[in-house]
Write a protein that holds these residues in place. Structure first.
Motif, PDB file in Angstrom:
ATOM      1  N   ILE A  11       1.022  -1.233   0.078  1.00  0.00           N
ATOM      2  CA  ILE A  11       0.000   0.012   0.098  1.00  0.00           C
ATOM      3  C   ILE A  11       0.824   1.293   0.046  1.00  0.00           C
ATOM      4  N   PHE A  12       1.868   1.115   0.833  1.00  0.00           N
ATOM      5  CA  PHE A  12       2.747   2.411   0.930  1.00  0.00           C
ATOM      6  C   PHE A  12       3.423   2.656  -0.189  1.00  0.00           C
ATOM      7  N   ILE A  13       4.001   1.666  -0.852  1.00  0.00           N
ATOM      8  CA  ILE A  13       4.689   1.853  -2.202  1.00  0.00           C
ATOM      9  C   ILE A  13       3.884   2.006  -3.283  1.00  0.00           C
ATOM     10  N   PHE A  14       2.724   1.493  -3.337  1.00  0.00           N
ATOM     11  CA  PHE A  14       1.663   1.848  -4.599  1.00  0.00           C
ATOM     12  C   PHE A  14       1.386   3.332  -4.239  1.00  0.00           C
ATOM     13  N   ALA A  15       1.018   3.758  -3.175  1.00  0.00           N
ATOM     14  CA  ALA A  15       0.557   5.257  -2.877  1.00  0.00           C
ATOM     15  C   ALA A  15       1.735   6.183  -3.200  1.00  0.00           C
ATOM     16  N   SER A  16       2.959   5.630  -3.073  1.00  0.00           N
ATOM     17  CA  SER A  16       4.119   6.513  -3.227  1.00  0.00           C
ATOM     18  C   SER A  16       4.345   6.589  -4.857  1.00  0.00           C
ATOM     19  N   ILE A  17       4.224   5.638  -5.547  1.00  0.00           N
ATOM     20  CA  ILE A  17       4.290   5.586  -6.976  1.00  0.00           C
ATOM     21  C   ILE A  17       3.185   6.531  -7.665  1.00  0.00           C
ATOM     22  N   ILE A  18       2.078   6.306  -7.163  1.00  0.00           N
ATOM     23  CA  ILE A  18       0.726   6.985  -7.735  1.00  0.00           C
ATOM     24  C   ILE A  18       1.031   8.192  -7.539  1.00  0.00           C
ATOM     25  N   ALA A  19       1.531   8.782  -6.364  1.00  0.00           N
ATOM     26  CA  ALA A  19       1.539  10.214  -5.965  1.00  0.00           C
ATOM     27  C   ALA A  19       2.828  10.809  -6.900  1.00  0.00           C
ATOM     28  N   GLY A  20       3.829   9.924  -7.005  1.00  0.00           N
ATOM     29  CA  GLY A  20       4.935  10.495  -8.001  1.00  0.00           C
ATOM     30  C   GLY A  20       4.670  10.623  -9.406  1.00  0.00           C
ATOM     31  N   ILE A  21       3.721   9.632  -9.866  1.00  0.00           N
ATOM     32  CA  ILE A  21       3.208   9.790 -11.317  1.00  0.00           C
ATOM     33  C   ILE A  21       2.595  10.986 -11.663  1.00  0.00           C
ATOM     34  N   MET A  22       1.545  11.181 -10.670  1.00  0.00           N
ATOM     35  CA  MET A  22       0.598  12.436 -10.755  1.00  0.00           C
ATOM     36  C   MET A  22       1.314  13.839 -10.550  1.00  0.00           C
ATOM     37  N   ARG A  23       2.441  13.623  -9.802  1.00  0.00           N
ATOM     38  CA  ARG A  23       3.339  14.980  -9.743  1.00  0.00           C
ATOM     39  C   ARG A  23       3.916  15.145 -11.149  1.00  0.00           C
ATOM     40  N   VAL A  24       4.395  14.131 -11.912  1.00  0.00           N
ATOM     41  CA  VAL A  24       5.211  14.142 -13.222  1.00  0.00           C
ATOM     42  C   VAL A  24       3.965  14.763 -14.163  1.00  0.00           C
ATOM     43  N   VAL A  25       3.002  14.047 -14.162  1.00  0.00           N
ATOM     44  CA  VAL A  25       1.872  14.487 -14.871  1.00  0.00           C
ATOM     45  C   VAL A  25       1.329  15.983 -14.755  1.00  0.00           C
ATOM     46  N   LEU A  26       1.348  16.467 -13.491  1.00  0.00           N
ATOM     47  CA  LEU A  26       0.974  17.851 -13.223  1.00  0.00           C
ATOM     48  C   LEU A  26       1.985  18.675 -13.685  1.00  0.00           C
ATOM     49  N   LEU A  27       3.339  18.445 -13.465  1.00  0.00           N
ATOM     50  CA  LEU A  27       4.402  19.338 -13.883  1.00  0.00           C
ATOM     51  C   LEU A  27       4.323  19.184 -15.353  1.00  0.00           C
ATOM     52  N   TRP A  28       4.156  18.173 -16.118  1.00  0.00           N
ATOM     53  CA  TRP A  28       4.173  18.025 -17.508  1.00  0.00           C
ATOM     54  C   TRP A  28       2.969  18.998 -18.117  1.00  0.00           C
ATOM     55  N   GLY A  29       1.859  18.912 -17.447  1.00  0.00           N
ATOM     56  CA  GLY A  29       0.520  19.757 -17.953  1.00  0.00           C
ATOM     57  C   GLY A  29       0.947  21.154 -17.616  1.00  0.00           C
ATOM     58  N   GLN A  30       1.476  21.740 -16.328  1.00  0.00           N
ATOM     59  CA  GLN A  30       1.751  23.189 -16.139  1.00  0.00           C
ATOM     60  C   GLN A  30       2.816  23.458 -17.265  1.00  0.00           C
ATOM     61  N   THR A  31       3.814  22.966 -17.477  1.00  0.00           N
ATOM     62  CA  THR A  31       5.000  23.406 -18.396  1.00  0.00           C
ATOM     63  C   THR A  31       4.310  23.613 -19.554  1.00  0.00           C
ATOM     64  N   LYS A  32       3.659  22.438 -20.168  1.00  0.00           N
ATOM     65  CA  LYS A  32       3.150  22.361 -21.412  1.00  0.00           C
ATOM     66  C   LYS A  32       2.337  23.597 -21.830  1.00  0.00           C
ATOM     67  N   LEU A  33       1.271  23.924 -20.797  1.00  0.00           N
ATOM     68  CA  LEU A  33       0.153  24.887 -20.855  1.00  0.00           C
ATOM     69  C   LEU A  33       0.857  26.038 -21.038  1.00  0.00           C
ATOM     70  N   GLY A  34       1.835  26.363 -19.891  1.00  0.00           N
ATOM     71  CA  GLY A  34       2.271  27.673 -19.819  1.00  0.00           C
ATOM     72  C   GLY A  34       3.014  28.110 -21.043  1.00  0.00           C
ATOM     73  N   HIS A  35       3.743  27.168 -21.638  1.00  0.00           N
ATOM     74  CA  HIS A  35       4.198  27.583 -22.945  1.00  0.00           C
ATOM     75  C   HIS A  35       3.381  27.670 -24.175  1.00  0.00           C
ATOM     76  N   ALA A  36       2.100  26.897 -24.071  1.00  0.00           N
ATOM     77  CA  ALA A  36       1.339  26.961 -25.196  1.00  0.00           C
ATOM     78  C   ALA A  36       0.658  28.455 -24.904  1.00  0.00           C
ATOM     79  N   ILE A  37       0.369  28.790 -23.994  1.00  0.00           N
ATOM     80  CA  ILE A  37      -0.133  30.205 -23.352  1.00  0.00           C
ATOM     81  C   ILE A  37       0.856  31.344 -23.921  1.00  0.00           C
ATOM     82  N   GLY A  38       2.069  30.959 -23.617  1.00  0.00           N
ATOM     83  CA  GLY A  38       3.044  31.897 -24.529  1.00  0.00           C
ATOM     84  C   GLY A  38       3.280  32.112 -25.741  1.00  0.00           C
ATOM     85  N   SER A  39       3.055  31.069 -26.264  1.00  0.00           N
ATOM     86  CA  SER A  39       2.973  31.055 -27.931  1.00  0.00           C
ATOM     87  C   SER A  39       1.834  31.708 -28.453  1.00  0.00           C
ATOM     88  N   ASP A  40       0.756  31.756 -27.663  1.00  0.00           N
ATOM     89  CA  ASP A  40      -0.608  32.488 -28.092  1.00  0.00           C
ATOM     90  C   ASP A  40      -0.334  33.851 -28.082  1.00  0.00           C
TER      91      ASP A  40
END
Length: 548
Positions: A99-128
């Motif tokens: 449970i601890f390993i699974f929770a840590s992995i899921i939290a890490g994956i979601m943080r990476v996805v969030l970072l990806w989304g923030q960065t991509k969207l920020g630069h897309a707005i910059g392009s606009d």
């Protein structure tokens, strides 16, 4: 009185900053706003994942150390009972570990996805925003371009919008993300140990608050220096490359290099100072965090609980500190970036919010202007600024279609200005421009300009092929090559071009640097003939041509 004055100033400053961010928000497209809303939802679920991963460490370390501390938390007792009843006591530690390993992995994956989304969207707005600045700049009237330095616009499109992305848009997203995460983790910490949670958050917050008091004025001052030095760097580059012939002849390279070095060094120093101020508190906060955990461990040991009994609590707090400190640092660093980019944001908003005529948008149809009879100027007065004297005064002129008209006068007498008014590039202070009796205004000037082919004193040439320079502004795949050959013959240029190795596909260099003055002018004439306009205007466009 002094304190109340400072509070008033601080409130006023915050209101100005909020207003700037609100203006920026208004210039973000509806699509990007929807994507930001989706990112907000993703942030919420990422926060929940962080809470689960933090909460999972208590039962894991409790079972590992044999501590009785887990008995204090009913939710952990219920979890242990559920696992024991369904999977057996012998599998308890294994399942808690998973449970601890699974929770840590899921939290890490979601943080990476969030970072990806923030960065991509920020630069897309910059392009606009970059596209918006470029679009609005190209649709400004000639009077606007004459009044300002092109270096400011180039800096705005190429540098300042990038700074907005890195120092405004992405940091705002980071602040929102950090606040969500902080709230979730703080609530979890309070449930574990309220006193320790409040003590830690209060200590960290005070440290960051003290840093912000000492740095905010410096950050604003640096932001003003950054925006002014960016403009100066671009201006120096433009002037140096634009006047390279004179610079080589005069041997004045060192003067331009010194000017560039001075501006670039000042710009980079200001950027470096802001980066240092945004990152410096992190190390102090990390030291305080480790000190608090060490003091807590010492206190628990002193109470006779033993390190094994205290291990789950210490582990949970260490993990929380490992999560909270980067979030607090991200909040402060983002605030510093926003504060340090205020002047850049103001400059960029001026460019982003430039007004453009309605006909600039394809959905708006420009009023139609026919040209069968005559052009008429009535009582034209013009000056570039209200403080300047009149360049043209009470000009009345009628030009019939088919007429050949020459305008002569001394240097500075207003010949080019008069031509720009006829072409609808400048609007007169007084009087009217009429074509077949119809007054030319903002709503129909684009239709009128479609009748005109202009050959200026200095022909603008792009670093592309001869085809693309003659059929200027037309996509390469839509160029009528036979028509290009025909107009080149009329401009007495076809024989010359065919002698070149690549013929009409020859790349002529930036501003036609590989061509002679006469060849540049002949390309300008061919360009005007390709357009097939009703009115051809030559502004000293044959000065470099042979007399024959």
């Amino acid at each position: 009185k002094f304190l109340s004055y400072m509070i008033h100033i601080n409130k006023k400053q915050k209101k100005i900053n909020q207003y700037l961010l609100f203006r920026l928000w208004n210039n973000i497209s509806k699509l990007r706003r929807k994507q930001l809303l989706f990112l907000l939802i993703l942030t919420f679920f990422t926060s929940l994942a962080e809470v689960v991963s933090l909460s999972a460490v208590l039962p894991f370390l409790g079972i590992l150390s044999g501590s009785e501390i887990i008995i204090e938390y009913k939710i952990i007792q219920d979890l242990i009972k559920f696992i024991t009843n369904n999977f057996g006591r012998e599998n308890l530690f294994l399942l808690l570990t998973l449970i601890f390993i699974f929770a840590s992995i899921i939290a890490g994956i979601m943080r990476v996805v969030l970072l990806w989304g923030q960065t991509k969207l920020g630069h897309a707005i910059g392009s606009d925003l970059s596209n918006q600045v470029y679009f609005r700049t190209l649709h400004q009237p000639l009077s606007v371009h004459v009044a300002r330095n092109s270096s400011e616009v180039i800096a705005g499109i190429s540098n300042k919008v990038n700074i907005i992305v890195g120092n405004i848009i992405v940091p705002v997203l980071v602040i929102i993300n950090s606040i969500f995460m902080m709230i979730a983790i703080i609530i979890t910490l309070i449930l574990i140990d309220p006193f320790i949670a409040f003590s830690a958050i209060l200590s960290f917050s005070i440290l960051y608050f003290i840093f912000s008091l000492f740095t905010k004025k410096r950050l604003v001052a640096n932001s003003e220096k950054i925006t002014s030095k960016i403009n100066l760097v671009i201006k120096t580059i433009n002037e140096g490359l634009g006047g390279i012939r004179d610079i080589l002849i005069d041997g004045s390279q060192s003067s331009y290099c010194d000017k560039f070095r001075s501006a670039d060094l000042a710009y980079r120093k200001a950027v470096a100072n802001n980066q240092i101020m945004s990152q410096a508190p992190r190390y102090g906060v990390e030291a305080i965090g480790m000190t608090l955990i060490a003091l807590l461990a010492f206190n628990l040991e002193g109470d006779g609980q033993g390190i094994a009994e205290s291990l789950p609590l210490l582990g949970a707090l260490a993990l929380a500190a490992q999560k909270v400190i980067p979030l607090l640092q991200g909040l402060y660093a983002s605030w510093s970036k926003i504060k340090g980019s205020k002047a850049v944001l103001i400059d960029s908003l001026i460019l982003i919010e430039q007004r453009v005529p309605d006909f600039s948008y394809k959905k708006h149809k420009s009023g139609k202007v026919d040209f069968f009879n005559a052009i008429e100027l009535r009582d034209i007065n013009f000056r570039f600024n209200s403080n300047d004297s009149l360049v043209l005064k009470d000009i009345n002129l009628k030009i019939s279609k088919g007429m050949k008209l020459g305008i002569i006068g001394t240097t500075g007498s207003g010949k080019s200005t008069l031509i720009d008014i006829i072409m609808g590039l400048l609007n007169s202070e007084k009087g009217s421009l009429l074509v077949d009796g119809k007054k030319i205004n903002e709503n129909n000037q684009q239709s009128w300009q479609s009748h005109i082919a202009h050959i200026p004193q200095k022909i603008f040439l792009s670093d592309t092929s001869v085809y693309e320079n003659i059929a200027f502004g037309i996509p390469e795949e839509k160029i009528l090559k036979d028509k290009v050959h025909e107009v080149a013959r009329h401009a007495q240029l076809d024989d010359v071009i065919r002698k070149w190795k690549h013929g009409y596909k020859t790349i002529i260099g930036e501003n036609g640097i590989r061509l002679s003055g006469g060849q540049r002018q002949r390309i300008g004439i061919a360009r005007a003939l390709y357009k097939g306009a009703d009115l051809m205007i030559l502004d000293e466009a044959t000065s470099a041509l042979d007399k024959n």
